[in-house]
Design a protein around this motif. Structure first.
Motif, short mmCIF file in Angstrom:
data_model
loop_
_atom_site.label_atom_id
_atom_site.label_comp_id
_atom_site.label_asym_id
_atom_site.label_seq_id
_atom_site.Cartn_x
_atom_site.Cartn_y
_atom_site.Cartn_z
N PHE A 238 20.79 -17.84 -28.22
CA PHE A 238 22.16 -18.26 -27.90
C PHE A 238 22.73 -17.42 -26.77
N TYR A 239 22.47 -16.13 -26.77
CA TYR A 239 22.96 -15.25 -25.70
C TYR A 239 22.19 -15.48 -24.41
N GLN A 240 20.92 -15.86 -24.52
CA GLN A 240 20.11 -16.10 -23.33
C GLN A 240 20.62 -17.30 -22.54
N ILE A 241 20.95 -18.39 -23.24
CA ILE A 241 21.40 -19.58 -22.51
C ILE A 241 22.80 -19.37 -21.93
N CYS A 242 23.59 -18.52 -22.55
CA CYS A 242 24.93 -18.26 -22.01
C CYS A 242 24.90 -17.32 -20.81
N LYS A 243 23.92 -16.41 -20.77
CA LYS A 243 23.86 -15.44 -19.68
C LYS A 243 22.89 -15.83 -18.58
N GLY A 244 21.83 -16.59 -18.93
CA GLY A 244 20.80 -16.88 -17.93
C GLY A 244 20.83 -18.27 -17.36
N ALA A 245 21.68 -19.16 -17.83
CA ALA A 245 21.71 -20.53 -17.33
C ALA A 245 22.32 -20.57 -15.93
N TRP A 253 25.52 -28.34 -19.94
CA TRP A 253 25.59 -27.97 -21.35
C TRP A 253 27.01 -27.58 -21.79
N HIS A 254 27.96 -27.71 -20.88
CA HIS A 254 29.37 -27.40 -21.19
C HIS A 254 29.51 -25.94 -21.65
N LEU A 255 28.95 -25.07 -20.84
CA LEU A 255 29.04 -23.63 -21.12
C LEU A 255 29.69 -22.94 -19.92
N PRO A 256 30.98 -23.04 -19.77
CA PRO A 256 31.64 -22.41 -18.61
C PRO A 256 31.65 -20.89 -18.72
N GLU A 257 31.87 -20.25 -17.59
CA GLU A 257 31.94 -18.79 -17.55
C GLU A 257 33.13 -18.31 -18.38
N VAL A 278 12.04 -15.33 -18.99
CA VAL A 278 10.79 -15.04 -19.72
C VAL A 278 10.55 -16.06 -20.82
N THR A 279 11.63 -16.43 -21.51
CA THR A 279 11.50 -17.44 -22.57
C THR A 279 11.09 -18.79 -22.00
N ARG A 280 11.68 -19.16 -20.88
CA ARG A 280 11.35 -20.46 -20.29
C ARG A 280 9.91 -20.48 -19.79
N GLU A 281 9.44 -19.40 -19.19
CA GLU A 281 8.05 -19.36 -18.72
C GLU A 281 7.08 -19.40 -19.89
N ALA A 282 7.40 -18.70 -20.98
CA ALA A 282 6.54 -18.75 -22.15
C ALA A 282 6.49 -20.16 -22.75
N MET A 283 7.60 -20.85 -22.73
CA MET A 283 7.62 -22.23 -23.23
C MET A 283 6.79 -23.15 -22.34
N LEU A 284 6.80 -22.89 -21.05
CA LEU A 284 5.95 -23.68 -20.15
C LEU A 284 4.47 -23.46 -20.44
N HIS A 285 4.07 -22.22 -20.70
CA HIS A 285 2.67 -21.93 -21.02
C HIS A 285 2.25 -22.58 -22.34
N ASN A 295 16.49 -30.37 -23.32
CA ASN A 295 16.97 -31.00 -24.56
C ASN A 295 17.18 -29.96 -25.66
N ILE A 296 16.25 -28.99 -25.73
CA ILE A 296 16.38 -27.93 -26.75
C ILE A 296 17.66 -27.12 -26.51
N PHE A 297 17.87 -26.71 -25.26
CA PHE A 297 19.05 -25.90 -24.96
C PHE A 297 20.34 -26.72 -25.09
N GLN A 298 20.23 -28.01 -24.88
CA GLN A 298 21.40 -28.86 -25.08
C GLN A 298 21.79 -28.91 -26.56
N VAL A 299 20.80 -28.96 -27.45
CA VAL A 299 21.09 -28.92 -28.89
C VAL A 299 21.71 -27.59 -29.28
N LEU A 300 21.19 -26.49 -28.73
CA LEU A 300 21.75 -25.18 -29.04
C LEU A 300 23.20 -25.07 -28.56
N ALA A 301 23.47 -25.61 -27.39
CA ALA A 301 24.86 -25.60 -26.90
C ALA A 301 25.75 -26.45 -27.79
#
Length: 774
Positions: A238-245, A253-257, A278-285, A295-301
């Protein structure tokens, strides 16, 4: 408890306590030598204080692993130690003849587990339990074990096997950032605490090479999605998508600053785990593409916006609770991100549907404010749990091997750390209970040291002991009745079934009866000390034994299995020999039948060929006689008496008549044989001519047979010529009669050459023919 440990009775409390304090002071007095004790069973006296002091001394000396019997105690150094997990150290422990003789290390435990899989006759799975408090380094230890098995369980000669092991290791390591992002959180004691249990199954084939892996998770702390303790945070993702998006992703994802979410406490804290890329690259591998990630990050948002939905108390219980003013936008945004209709979503949170009665009548009851909040939280926890399970299934699909390609596995159980909070949830209660249960199964650290120091480091449950060593009862039939029956002296020993007969099953008693026979069989004649029975203690649920007794039991078990294997091999070889003999006899019969059939067919073909040759030869002979007679019909024959004889030659009329008849009857065959005998000269040639013409056997004085004349013109053979005559030579009607494949000096190249010789034959006198006939 201390008095029981040291064997003091309860009646001498003061004396025992004084003696114990003196022992402690004496032992702790040599504190400089505590770091040299690599096994806690060497600590004397064994108390909680001495064990902790020994571990403290070793930790100060940068010795982070200590043995405690069959258990390894690991301490988190909280600093990088480069050479502690190097590949060279892995190979050293793997190549060591006895890894337990080396310094205590996690690689020694891993190597011993791997050798147990290799040495056992039947496939037996092995597992390593990594337990401890939160922040003790359990996840790091599991990573080190996976790296060790990736190096050890790869074939050194097969490049493909090594690549498979590296690929599995890389995918497992790539799954760690994903699993930690969705399953770890910051707690009071650990910034990266695993809030779920993880069991990693390293799958091995029959050659003990790694072919795949599988991850199984359990007891995910779902309540952390909606409820966090003070000074703690939600899951890292949850903190990763808010800080790294990015800006576009925030807009999508409707996550304003600077947006505030009630389920996202302490967002100002920056941790090393808040690494979105790092999480996104690991998911790609792992095979999760960019659209699926979005879609996953959209559900989390959507879950974060769902947490901002608040309800107001309803004045009428018959009416549902209404949304607060600032929650109307959140319900709309959450429904859009979760791709759900807004009205059904809101109705699900506000109204509870009840089915009652035999007819299952449906009733709808408005929920109170607390019930609406609970339903909202349950929906968020359910969605997050399903998302986490889906990620685990994706990871397993990328690293799991085919079920037919592996036979055994080595399990790594990474138990989440137990903690004590002011307000513990149900998940935390289950976590603490699971850890305490594991500690009880391991008898605790101090209890384990006591058992190992007493000489019983090995403990096996009754059921496992019976299942593994039940076949040792076969040894009873090969020994005398008195050899396996306990003696009176043995009846008072620890392992005697008489003292434990009330708690042992009959099958377990029969197995224990074989122990004296095994001990006597293993003892050497010159060493009577070896013949004494090794102590085995049978507890209420487990059998405790020493390493030597375990080795003895394994030797006896191997002996029985060897006998069974020899019996099976003998039966199989006898069966195979009989089968081969039957096949040999059947093959012999088949070969005899085939050969007789081939012989009959060959004789039939030869008979048919001989018949055809005989018929053809008869036809040719008749045709040759016809052609010869037809060719000579135009020649005027003269009587022998009209032919003037040379001077000095005197022939009798009867002999002349017989000779002319023989010449006229057999001249074709004679000429053929005489001229066809290529290379025959002199006496052999005359013999052939005489034998073919069948000259008479009389003894006239002398006469000569003139077959040819060395003069011009052509001479017929049916009538002896008188001077030169003309003879008409016609071409032979036989096909290829005028063709000579290999022309030579004396070759016959046509039918006319068969009848007439170009070269003159020498005069054969009657005396010569007479000598030949004799």
């Amino acid at each position: 408890m201390l008095q029981q440990v040291n064997g003091h009775s309860s009646g001498s409390d003061a004396q025992g306590g004084k003696s114990l304090r003196e022992d402690l002071q004496e032992f702790l007095g040599g504190e400089a030598l505590l770091h040299e004790l690599d096994d806690l069973t060497k600590v004397n006296p064994v108390t909680l204080e001495t064990v902790l002091r020994c571990l403290q001394a070793r930790y100060a000396a940068d010795m982070f692993y200590t043995s405690a019997g069959c258990t390894l105690v690991a301490l988190n150094p909280f600093k990088p130690v480069p050479q502690l997990y190097s590949p060279a150290l892995m190979r050293e422990y793997h190549a060591a003849p006895q890894p337990q003789k080396l310094r205590p290390h996690i690689f020694a435990v891993g190597e011993q587990t791997y050798r147990n899989v290799q040495s056992l006759i039947e496939p037996v799975n092995q597992s390593i339990i990594v337990s401890g408090e939160s922040g003790a380094g359990k996840t790091w230890t599991s990573r080190c074990l996976m790296k060790f098995y990736a190096v050890v369980a790869a074939s050194p000669t097969s490049l493909e096997s090594h690549k498979i092991a590296e690929r599995i290791e890389q995918r497992i390591l790539n799954s760690n950032p994903v699993m930690e992002a969705f399953g770890n959180a910051c707690t009071l004691r650990n910034n990266n605490s695993s809030r779920f249990g993880k069991f990693i199954q390293l799958q091995l084939n029959s050659a003990q090479q790694m072919t795949g892996a599988a991850v199984q998770t359990y007891l995910l702390e779902k309540t952390r999605v909606t409820c966090q303790a003070s000074s703690e945070r939600n899951f890292h993702i949850f903190y990763q998508i808010c800080k790294g998006a990015s800006v576009d992703e925030r807009l999508q994802w409707h996550l304003p600053e600077g947006a505030s979410f009630s389920w996202l406490p302490n967002p100002e804290r920056t941790l090393e785990e808040d690494c979105f890329q790092v999480t996104r690259e690991a998911m790609l591998h792992l095979g999760i593409d960019i659209p699926t990630q979005n879609n996953i990050f959209q559900v989390l948002a959507g879950l974060l916006h769902l947490g901002n939905i608040w309800f107001a108390d309803s004045k009428d219980e018959a009416q549902s609770c209404q949304l607060m003013d600032d929650a109307k936008c959140s319900i709309r945004t959450s429904a859009s991100l979760l791709q759900l209709p807004e009205d059904p979503l809101l109705e699900t949170l506000q109204i509870r549907t009840i089915r009652a009665g035999r007819q299952q009548q449906v009733f709808q009851k408005p929920c109170s404010r607390a019930e609406c909040d609970t339903r909202r939280d349950c929906l968020a926890k359910l969605v997050y749990a399903r998302l986490f399970d889906w990620l685990v299934s994706v990871i397993n699909s990328s690293i799991c091997a085919d079920p037919d390609s592996w036979t055994t596995f080595i399990g790594l159980l990474d138990v989440y750390g137990f903690e004590s909070f002011p307000s513990n949830s149900l998940e935390q209660l289950c976590i603490n209970y699971a850890n305490e249960k594991l500690q009880l199964e391991a008898c605790g650290l101090v209890e384990t040291i006591h058992i190992s120091a007493a000489g019983f480091p090995i403990r096996i449950p009754h059921q496992n002991f019976v299942e593994r060593y039940e076949l040792l009862r076969r040894l009873c039939t090969r020994t005398s009745p008195g050899s396996h029956s306990p003696s009176p002296d043995e009846g008072h020993s620890e392992w005697s079934p008489h003292t434990k007969g009330a708690t042992l099953q009959p099958l377990l008693q029969d197995i224990l009866h074989t122990l004296p026979a095994l001990t006597q069989a293993a003892a050497t004649p010159g060493d009577p000390a070896e013949a004494t029975p090794v102590p085995v203690h049978c507890g209420r649920t487990k059998v405790f034994m020493t390493d030597s007794m375990l080795e003895l039991l394994e030797c006896g078990r191997a002996q029985v299995l060897e006998q069974c294997a020899c019996c099976i091999q003998g039966s199989w070889r006898r069966h195979r020999h009989r089968k081969q003999e039957r096949q040999r006899q059947a093959a012999t019969l088949i070969q005899a039948a085939i050969r007789s059939w081939l012989a009959r067919k060959h004789i039939q073909r030869m008979h048919a060929a001989a018949t055809a040759i005989k018929r053809t030869w008869q036809k040719w002979r008749i045709r040759m006689a016809f052609l010869a007679s037809k060719e000579l019909d135009g020649v005027q024959e003269k009587h022998v008496s009209q032919v003037p004889l040379p001077l000095g030659s005197l022939l009798l009329p009867q002999a002349q008549t017989s000779l002319l008849e023989a010449i006229i009857r057999l001249w074709p065959l004679g000429l053929v044989l005489a001229n066809a005998a290529v290379g025959v000269r002199g006496f052999q040639r005359k013999l052939v001519v005489w034998a073919c013409l069948q000259l008479p056997m009389g003894n006239p004085s002398s006469y000569a047979v003139q077959t040819a004349q060395e003069q011009a013109g052509v001479t017929s053979i049916r009538a002896l010529p008188q001077g030169s005559i003309k003879f008409h030579c016609r071409k032979s009607p036989l096909p290829y009669a005028d063709i000579c494949p290999e022309p030579s000096l004396h070759s016959v190249t046509g039918f006319n050459q068969i009848l007439l010789e170009r070269h003159s034959l020498g005069h054969v006198s009657y005396s010569d023919l007479t000598r030949l006939s004799n």
